[in-house]
Design an enzyme around this catalytic site. Structure first.
Site, PDB file in Angstrom:
ATOM      1  N   GLY A  11       0.828  -1.208   0.000  1.00  0.00           N
ATOM      2  CA  GLY A  11       0.000   0.000   0.000  1.00  0.00           C
ATOM      3  C   GLY A  11       0.858   1.251   0.000  1.00  0.00           C
ATOM      4  O   GLY A  11       2.088   1.194  -0.131  1.00  0.00           O
ATOM      5  N   ASP A  32       0.353  -8.784   1.787  1.00  0.00           N
ATOM      6  CA  ASP A  32      -0.691  -7.901   1.254  1.00  0.00           C
ATOM      7  C   ASP A  32      -1.717  -8.729   0.490  1.00  0.00           C
ATOM      8  O   ASP A  32      -1.352  -9.637  -0.244  1.00  0.00           O
ATOM      9  CB  ASP A  32      -0.057  -6.841   0.331  1.00  0.00           C
ATOM     10  CG  ASP A  32      -0.914  -5.593   0.235  1.00  0.00           C
ATOM     11  OD1 ASP A  32      -2.051  -5.699  -0.257  1.00  0.00           O
ATOM     12  OD2 ASP A  32      -0.459  -4.519   0.675  1.00  0.00           O
ATOM     13  N   VAL A  58      -4.873 -10.877   5.759  1.00  0.00           N
ATOM     14  CA  VAL A  58      -4.514 -11.112   7.165  1.00  0.00           C
ATOM     15  C   VAL A  58      -5.728 -11.292   8.086  1.00  0.00           C
ATOM     16  O   VAL A  58      -5.553 -11.550   9.277  1.00  0.00           O
ATOM     17  CB  VAL A  58      -3.583 -10.008   7.740  1.00  0.00           C
ATOM     18  CG1 VAL A  58      -2.255 -10.028   7.030  1.00  0.00           C
ATOM     19  CG2 VAL A  58      -4.241  -8.628   7.682  1.00  0.00           C
ATOM     20  N   GLY A 103      -1.178 -12.458  17.372  1.00  0.00           N
ATOM     21  CA  GLY A 103      -0.886 -13.868  17.665  1.00  0.00           C
ATOM     22  C   GLY A 103       0.433 -14.286  17.036  1.00  0.00           C
ATOM     23  O   GLY A 103       1.243 -14.989  17.651  1.00  0.00           O
ATOM     24  N   TYR A 146     -14.289   2.206  10.132  1.00  0.00           N
ATOM     25  CA  TYR A 146     -12.838   2.430  10.208  1.00  0.00           C
ATOM     26  C   TYR A 146     -12.451   2.851  11.623  1.00  0.00           C
ATOM     27  O   TYR A 146     -11.557   2.269  12.236  1.00  0.00           O
ATOM     28  CB  TYR A 146     -12.455   3.507   9.199  1.00  0.00           C
ATOM     29  CG  TYR A 146     -10.979   3.781   9.065  1.00  0.00           C
ATOM     30  CD1 TYR A 146     -10.113   2.807   8.578  1.00  0.00           C
ATOM     31  CD2 TYR A 146     -10.457   5.030   9.385  1.00  0.00           C
ATOM     32  CE1 TYR A 146      -8.757   3.072   8.432  1.00  0.00           C
ATOM     33  CE2 TYR A 146      -9.105   5.300   9.233  1.00  0.00           C
ATOM     34  CZ  TYR A 146      -8.263   4.320   8.755  1.00  0.00           C
ATOM     35  OH  TYR A 146      -6.924   4.591   8.607  1.00  0.00           O
ATOM     36  N   LYS A 150     -10.219   0.583  14.310  1.00  0.00           N
ATOM     37  CA  LYS A 150      -8.910   1.029  14.804  1.00  0.00           C
ATOM     38  C   LYS A 150      -8.932   1.171  16.323  1.00  0.00           C
ATOM     39  O   LYS A 150      -7.932   0.885  16.995  1.00  0.00           O
ATOM     40  CB  LYS A 150      -8.523   2.348  14.140  1.00  0.00           C
ATOM     41  CG  LYS A 150      -8.215   2.224  12.650  1.00  0.00           C
ATOM     42  CD  LYS A 150      -6.908   1.473  12.396  1.00  0.00           C
ATOM     43  CE  LYS A 150      -6.498   1.538  10.930  1.00  0.00           C
ATOM     44  NZ  LYS A 150      -5.284   0.770  10.647  1.00  0.00           N
ATOM     45  N   TYR A 160      -2.793  -7.286  24.759  1.00  0.00           N
ATOM     46  CA  TYR A 160      -1.660  -8.208  24.553  1.00  0.00           C
ATOM     47  C   TYR A 160      -0.422  -7.715  25.299  1.00  0.00           C
ATOM     48  O   TYR A 160       0.376  -8.499  25.801  1.00  0.00           O
ATOM     49  CB  TYR A 160      -1.354  -8.369  23.048  1.00  0.00           C
ATOM     50  CG  TYR A 160      -2.036  -9.567  22.447  1.00  0.00           C
ATOM     51  CD1 TYR A 160      -3.425  -9.603  22.319  1.00  0.00           C
ATOM     52  CD2 TYR A 160      -1.313 -10.688  22.024  1.00  0.00           C
ATOM     53  CE1 TYR A 160      -4.070 -10.704  21.778  1.00  0.00           C
ATOM     54  CE2 TYR A 160      -1.948 -11.798  21.489  1.00  0.00           C
ATOM     55  CZ  TYR A 160      -3.320 -11.803  21.363  1.00  0.00           C
ATOM     56  OH  TYR A 160      -3.947 -12.900  20.839  1.00  0.00           O
ATOM     57  N   ARG A 187      -9.360  10.456  -1.671  1.00  0.00           N
ATOM     58  CA  ARG A 187      -8.897  11.382  -0.637  1.00  0.00           C
ATOM     59  C   ARG A 187      -8.583  12.737  -1.263  1.00  0.00           C
ATOM     60  O   ARG A 187      -8.347  12.858  -2.461  1.00  0.00           O
ATOM     61  CB  ARG A 187      -7.676  10.804   0.080  1.00  0.00           C
ATOM     62  CG  ARG A 187      -8.133   9.804   1.128  1.00  0.00           C
ATOM     63  CD  ARG A 187      -7.022   9.382   2.022  1.00  0.00           C
ATOM     64  NE  ARG A 187      -6.239   8.341   1.389  1.00  0.00           N
ATOM     65  CZ  ARG A 187      -5.371   7.585   2.055  1.00  0.00           C
ATOM     66  NH1 ARG A 187      -5.176   7.761   3.336  1.00  0.00           N
ATOM     67  NH2 ARG A 187      -4.698   6.652   1.431  1.00  0.00           N
TER      68      ARG A 187
HETATM   69  N1  UDP Z   1     -12.566  16.563   0.601  1.00  0.00           N
HETATM   70  C1  UDP Z   1     -13.004  17.492  -0.325  1.00  0.00           C
HETATM   71  N2  UDP Z   1     -13.047  17.100  -1.635  1.00  0.00           N
HETATM   72  C2  UDP Z   1     -12.670  15.870  -2.068  1.00  0.00           C
HETATM   73  C3  UDP Z   1     -12.209  14.938  -1.122  1.00  0.00           C
HETATM   74  C4  UDP Z   1     -12.183  15.315   0.217  1.00  0.00           C
HETATM   75  O1  UDP Z   1     -13.347  18.637   0.018  1.00  0.00           O
HETATM   76  O2  UDP Z   1     -12.741  15.607  -3.274  1.00  0.00           O
HETATM   77  C5  UDP Z   1     -12.510  16.983   2.016  1.00  0.00           C
HETATM   78  C6  UDP Z   1     -13.208  16.019   2.963  1.00  0.00           C
HETATM   79  O3  UDP Z   1     -14.581  16.344   3.072  1.00  0.00           O
HETATM   80  C7  UDP Z   1     -12.454  16.239   4.242  1.00  0.00           C
HETATM   81  C8  UDP Z   1     -11.033  16.580   3.782  1.00  0.00           C
HETATM   82  O4  UDP Z   1     -11.158  16.980   2.423  1.00  0.00           O
HETATM   83  O5  UDP Z   1     -12.986  17.322   4.969  1.00  0.00           O
HETATM   84  C9  UDP Z   1     -10.048  15.426   3.879  1.00  0.00           C
HETATM   85  O6  UDP Z   1     -10.644  14.313   3.275  1.00  0.00           O
HETATM   86  P1  UDP Z   1      -9.889  12.938   3.030  1.00  0.00           P
HETATM   87  O7  UDP Z   1     -10.851  12.039   2.337  1.00  0.00           O
HETATM   88  O8  UDP Z   1      -8.600  13.185   2.364  1.00  0.00           O
HETATM   89  O9  UDP Z   1      -9.539  12.358   4.473  1.00  0.00           O
HETATM   90  P2  UDP Z   1     -10.127  12.512   5.951  1.00  0.00           P
HETATM   91  O10 UDP Z   1      -9.226  13.477   6.604  1.00  0.00           O
HETATM   92  O11 UDP Z   1     -11.545  13.017   5.895  1.00  0.00           O
HETATM   93  O12 UDP Z   1     -10.041  11.145   6.495  1.00  0.00           O
END
Ligand code: UDP
Length: 316
Positions: A11, A32, A58, A103, A146, A150, A160, A187
């Protein structure tokens, strides 16, 4: 020779980590499932005799027939779009995947390192976020898969540590960017860079007043390396404390790419955190670590990577 096993090694972060560990003369076993990882991220490592790829999910228990000194669990879908598309896999890799790799570490008497996230703080009511803050998470919202996986993973690691005396580390990673992010992972960094390169409108969600703090991948990996070699068992924040609004970030991307894109506004996703900035006092004190890459320099490298990747894609 030290052997380190990295889950999610193909990744974005995992591949940079494998590279760093090899540079530190570790033998590296990269595990992976390739659900969101890509062999393209590690192709350049495959000729190295100290590097081995094991294709495995995994969430299913597995054995390794050699000595392992460090187990670093970095496998997980990590973009909001990925974990909305893969909610059950996201929950499983953070829970079952953490259990299985713990583990393995216990059986091998290895050190264990969990990649956790700033999402454990949810939509935070304390700003900036120190490690002592317990967070404000909606367990049943779309991001809950998510965040809660986490949080469960952190609880499991500490159990552990306490019950079995396992030598453990937990890093809470704040927004990190750099080469090898997937162009279409949704993102904000890849989305805006891609839109700016194509001169199409940048999709700002909401009014763009929400904030984030962006850390360049090399800085993050340096912090991970130092944390691995420290004796800190409590969770530690790693990220860049320079905070900006998403609207400011969009303007920076337009400027750095020299794009003619405009800014378009789209609805804010459910439970999107309004503010986020790491308090890195703990990392500064314990590791002497802080980010050193300026946003404009990190972004220049990332933009160059995307220009190349997108050009290769359009020739396919
Ligand atoms: N965001 C945005 N436009 C996009 C993608 C994300 O404005 O095309 C905004 C999203 O709403 C958030 C921030 O950018 O407020 C960061 O988003 P990302 O998905 O990168 O990660 P996050 O920090 O939310 O986990």
């Amino acid at each position: 020779m030290t052997t380190s096993l990295v889950t999610g090694g193909a990744g974005f972060l995992g591949s940079h980590l494998c590279e760093r560990l090899l540079a530190e003369s570790h033998r590296v076993i990269c595990v992976d499932s390739l659900i969101t990882g890509k062999t393209g991220n590690i192709d350049h490592l495959r000729d190295n005799p100290q590097f081995k790829l094991l294709r495995h999910d995994v969430t299913v228990p597995f054995e390794v027939d050699e000595a392992v000194d460090n187990v670093l669990h970095f496998a997980s879908p990590a973009s909001p779009i990925d974990y909305l598309e893969l909610p059950i896999q996201t929950l499983k890799v953070g829970s079952l995947g953490t259990h299985n790799t713990l583990g393995l570490a216990k059986a091998k008497n290895a050190r264990y390192f969990l990649a956790s996230t700033s999402e454990v703080y949810g939509d935070p009511l304390v700003h900036p976020q120190p490690e002592s803050y317990w967070g404000n998470v909606n367990p049943v919202g779309p991001r809950g898969v998510y965040d809660e996986a986490k949080r469960f993973g952190e609880a499991m690691v500490m159990a552990y540590h306490r019950v079995h005396g396992l030598d453990t580390r937990i890093v809470r990673i704040f927004n990190t960017y750099g080469p090898r992010m997937r162009p279409h992972d949704g993102r904000v960094v890849p989305a805006f860079i891609q839109q700016a390169i194509a001169n199409t409108p940048l999709t700002v969600f909401g009014d763009g007043s929400q904030t984030r703090s962006f850390c360049f991948v090399d800085d993050l990996i340096e912090g991970v390396w130092r944390l691995l070699n420290s004796d800190v068992n409590e969770p530690m924040n790693l990220g860049n404390p320079t905070e900006m609004t998403i609207l400011e970030f969009a303007q920076a991307i337009i400027e750095l790419t020299g794009s003619s894109s405009e800014i378009g506004f789209e609805p804010l996703p459910t439970d999107d955190p309004k503010i986020r900035q790491p308090d890195i006092t703990f990392a500064r004190t314990e590791l002497g670590w802080e980010p050193t890459t300026l946003l404009k320099d990190g972004l220049a490298e990332t933009i160059a990577y995307f220009r190349q990747t997108l050009a290769a894609e359009s020739n396919e």
